[in-house]
Enzyme design. Structure first.
Site, PDB file in Angstrom:
ATOM      1  N   CYS A  27       0.855  -1.194   0.000  1.00 36.59           N
ATOM      2  CA  CYS A  27       0.000   0.000   0.000  1.00 36.59           C
ATOM      3  C   CYS A  27       0.890   1.244   0.000  1.00 36.59           C
ATOM      4  O   CYS A  27       1.755   1.388   0.870  1.00 36.59           O
ATOM      5  CB  CYS A  27      -0.895   0.005   1.238  1.00 36.59           C
ATOM      6  SG  CYS A  27      -1.877   1.526   1.388  1.00 36.59           S
ATOM      7  N   ASP A  34      -0.393  -5.679   0.974  1.00 35.09           N
ATOM      8  CA  ASP A  34      -1.746  -6.040   0.552  1.00 35.09           C
ATOM      9  C   ASP A  34      -1.684  -7.465   0.018  1.00 35.09           C
ATOM     10  O   ASP A  34      -0.821  -7.799  -0.799  1.00 35.09           O
ATOM     11  CB  ASP A  34      -2.235  -5.103  -0.567  1.00 35.09           C
ATOM     12  CG  ASP A  34      -2.650  -3.747  -0.037  1.00 35.09           C
ATOM     13  OD1 ASP A  34      -3.201  -3.692   1.080  1.00 35.09           O
ATOM     14  OD2 ASP A  34      -2.439  -2.749  -0.737  1.00 35.09           O
TER      15      ASP A  34
END
Length: 118
Positions: A27, A34
């Site tokens: 991210c 993620d």
């Protein structure tokens, strides 16, 4: 960037579905990883995607800072540029973080008319 192979059956419409259940990226806002699953569905034209090359391309996202919403769109653009499929769809389903899940679907081209129900 993604290698291709000759499609021996370019006159036939058929769907190829590929899954990457261990997709990861970073991210750009929080720096947190993620985790998600990417599913690629495509109707090839003259070319097929070479799977090792595609896997290596997807693995390159592990160290990249990119928004979840951007991932399927960027992968889609690369698939269209390298393989020129008749139809391609990239779906990303990302694991919950902060109590929220994300699902993004991006597509290009058209499905064969006989596959579309009324």
């Amino acid at each position: 960037m993604i290698e291709t192979l000759e499609n021996r059956f370019p006159a036939r419409d058929y769907l190829v579905e590929l899954g990457a259940p261990e997709f990861t990226s970073i991210c750009p806002i929080t720096g947190a990883p993620d985790f998600g699953e990417l599913t690629i569905r495509y109707v090839p034209d003259e070319k097929l995607f070479e799977l090792k090359s595609l896997r290596d391309y997807l693995t390159s996202f592990r160290e990249r800072k990119i928004l979840q919403e951007e991932v399927p769109n960027e992968v889609l653009e690369q698939l269209v540029a390298d393989g020129a499929p008749r139809f391609v769809e990239v779906e990303g389903e990302f694991a919950a973080r902060g109590g929220m899940t994300t699902r993004v679907v991006a597509s290009s081209g058209t499905l064969p008319q006989s596959w579309i129900s009324d």
